[in-house]
Design a protein around this motif. Sequence first.
Motif, mmCIF file in Angstrom:
data_model
loop_
_atom_site.group_PDB
_atom_site.id
_atom_site.type_symbol
_atom_site.label_atom_id
_atom_site.label_comp_id
_atom_site.label_asym_id
_atom_site.label_seq_id
_atom_site.Cartn_x
_atom_site.Cartn_y
_atom_site.Cartn_z
ATOM 1 N N ASP A 132 0.813 -1.230 0.000
ATOM 2 C CA ASP A 132 0.000 0.000 0.000
ATOM 3 C C ASP A 132 0.841 1.272 0.000
ATOM 4 O O ASP A 132 0.381 2.326 -0.419
ATOM 5 N N ARG A 133 2.086 1.191 0.459
ATOM 6 C CA ARG A 133 2.934 2.377 0.561
ATOM 7 C C ARG A 133 3.919 2.511 -0.602
ATOM 8 O O ARG A 133 4.851 3.302 -0.548
ATOM 9 N N ALA A 134 3.741 1.731 -1.655
ATOM 10 C CA ALA A 134 4.665 1.790 -2.800
ATOM 11 C C ALA A 134 4.692 3.199 -3.383
ATOM 12 O O ALA A 134 3.661 3.863 -3.448
ATOM 13 N N PRO A 135 5.852 3.661 -3.826
ATOM 14 C CA PRO A 135 5.967 5.035 -4.340
ATOM 15 C C PRO A 135 5.263 5.241 -5.684
ATOM 16 O O PRO A 135 4.914 6.360 -6.023
ATOM 17 N N LEU A 136 5.058 4.167 -6.438
ATOM 18 C CA LEU A 136 4.375 4.270 -7.731
ATOM 19 C C LEU A 136 3.125 3.391 -7.696
ATOM 20 O O LEU A 136 3.153 2.284 -7.164
ATOM 21 N N GLU A 137 2.060 3.862 -8.294
ATOM 22 C CA GLU A 137 0.766 3.176 -8.237
ATOM 23 C C GLU A 137 0.848 1.728 -8.721
ATOM 24 O O GLU A 137 0.289 0.825 -8.100
ATOM 25 N N PHE A 138 1.565 1.474 -9.819
ATOM 26 C CA PHE A 138 1.608 0.119 -10.366
ATOM 27 C C PHE A 138 2.355 -0.860 -9.460
ATOM 28 O O PHE A 138 2.208 -2.079 -9.589
ATOM 29 N N LEU A 139 3.137 -0.361 -8.516
ATOM 30 C CA LEU A 139 3.856 -1.226 -7.579
ATOM 31 C C LEU A 139 3.013 -1.619 -6.360
ATOM 32 O O LEU A 139 3.431 -2.463 -5.581
ATOM 33 N N LYS A 140 1.845 -1.030 -6.209
ATOM 34 C CA LYS A 140 0.991 -1.361 -5.057
ATOM 35 C C LYS A 140 0.410 -2.758 -5.161
ATOM 36 O O LYS A 140 0.134 -3.395 -4.147
ATOM 37 N N ASP A 141 0.194 -3.234 -6.363
ATOM 38 C CA ASP A 141 -0.278 -4.596 -6.602
ATOM 39 C C ASP A 141 0.440 -5.079 -7.854
ATOM 40 O O ASP A 141 -0.040 -4.940 -8.969
ATOM 41 N N PHE A 142 1.641 -5.632 -7.654
ATOM 42 C CA PHE A 142 2.545 -5.956 -8.752
ATOM 43 C C PHE A 142 2.580 -7.473 -8.953
ATOM 44 O O PHE A 142 2.840 -8.219 -8.018
ATOM 45 N N THR A 143 2.310 -7.911 -10.179
ATOM 46 C CA THR A 143 2.382 -9.339 -10.486
ATOM 47 C C THR A 143 3.503 -9.601 -11.486
ATOM 48 O O THR A 143 3.863 -8.731 -12.285
ATOM 49 N N PHE A 144 4.040 -10.805 -11.428
ATOM 50 C CA PHE A 144 5.109 -11.201 -12.344
ATOM 51 C C PHE A 144 5.000 -12.696 -12.608
ATOM 52 O O PHE A 144 4.388 -13.430 -11.827
ATOM 53 N N ASN A 145 5.558 -13.126 -13.733
ATOM 54 C CA ASN A 145 5.506 -14.535 -14.130
ATOM 55 C C ASN A 145 6.886 -15.158 -14.068
ATOM 56 O O ASN A 145 7.893 -14.489 -14.273
ATOM 57 N N PHE A 146 6.905 -16.457 -13.821
ATOM 58 C CA PHE A 146 8.127 -17.250 -13.874
ATOM 59 C C PHE A 146 8.235 -17.876 -15.264
ATOM 60 O O PHE A 146 7.240 -17.965 -15.984
ATOM 61 N N PRO A 147 9.410 -18.331 -15.661
ATOM 62 C CA PRO A 147 9.532 -19.015 -16.954
ATOM 63 C C PRO A 147 8.607 -20.234 -17.009
ATOM 64 O O PRO A 147 8.311 -20.839 -15.965
ATOM 65 N N PRO A 148 8.173 -20.637 -18.205
ATOM 66 C CA PRO A 148 7.278 -21.791 -18.314
ATOM 67 C C PRO A 148 7.977 -23.093 -17.922
ATOM 68 O O PRO A 148 9.214 -23.182 -17.987
ATOM 69 N N PRO A 149 7.214 -24.098 -17.521
ATOM 70 C CA PRO A 149 7.814 -25.380 -17.129
ATOM 71 C C PRO A 149 8.724 -25.986 -18.201
ATOM 72 O O PRO A 149 9.734 -26.613 -17.872
ATOM 73 N N SER A 150 8.398 -25.782 -19.467
ATOM 74 C CA SER A 150 9.233 -26.346 -20.537
ATOM 75 C C SER A 150 10.655 -25.779 -20.484
ATOM 76 O O SER A 150 11.622 -26.490 -20.788
ATOM 77 N N PHE A 151 10.785 -24.522 -20.092
ATOM 78 C CA PHE A 151 12.123 -23.931 -19.960
ATOM 79 C C PHE A 151 12.889 -24.616 -18.829
ATOM 80 O O PHE A 151 14.068 -24.951 -18.975
ATOM 81 N N ASN A 152 12.219 -24.843 -17.695
ATOM 82 C CA ASN A 152 12.870 -25.527 -16.574
ATOM 83 C C ASN A 152 13.251 -26.959 -16.937
ATOM 84 O O ASN A 152 14.296 -27.455 -16.518
#
Length: 124
Positions: free
Chosen positions: A60-80
């Motif tokens: 909630d205290r992130a300095p930029l709005e998009f960082l307040k609820d930030f999602t990211f993906n990991f590489p696909p299983p085929s890469f692993n």
Amino acid sequence: VEVKTGQQIDASTGECVNYIQLAGDADKRPFDQLEITIQMTPLTDKRVRLDFRKGRALNDRAPLEFLKDFTFNFPPPSFNDFVARLRGMDPSVEPQAYFDILYIDEQIRAHRTGEGKLFVQTRD
């Protein structure tokens, strides 16, 4: 800072969400909650493959709005799987991430990760 960790498992889909929640002094918390979504696939009666799918950081205290609820993906299983084969491993037997169940009942699960770490978890 108070720390709570946990896991929410949907056995019907094999999806698991590990989370860390921080409370207390807001100035000392780097985030409010961190979630990692993992697909769990049984390989044998004892071994469970873990495919890390996505992460989410709430702050909630992130300095930029998009960082307040930030999602990211990991590489696909085929890469692993590709990386495992490069390392001379068979991902159908020893994937990049897995755990072996040592004990399980309605209240407790004990397992050892592929890195040799031991975990004992209880149900809330």
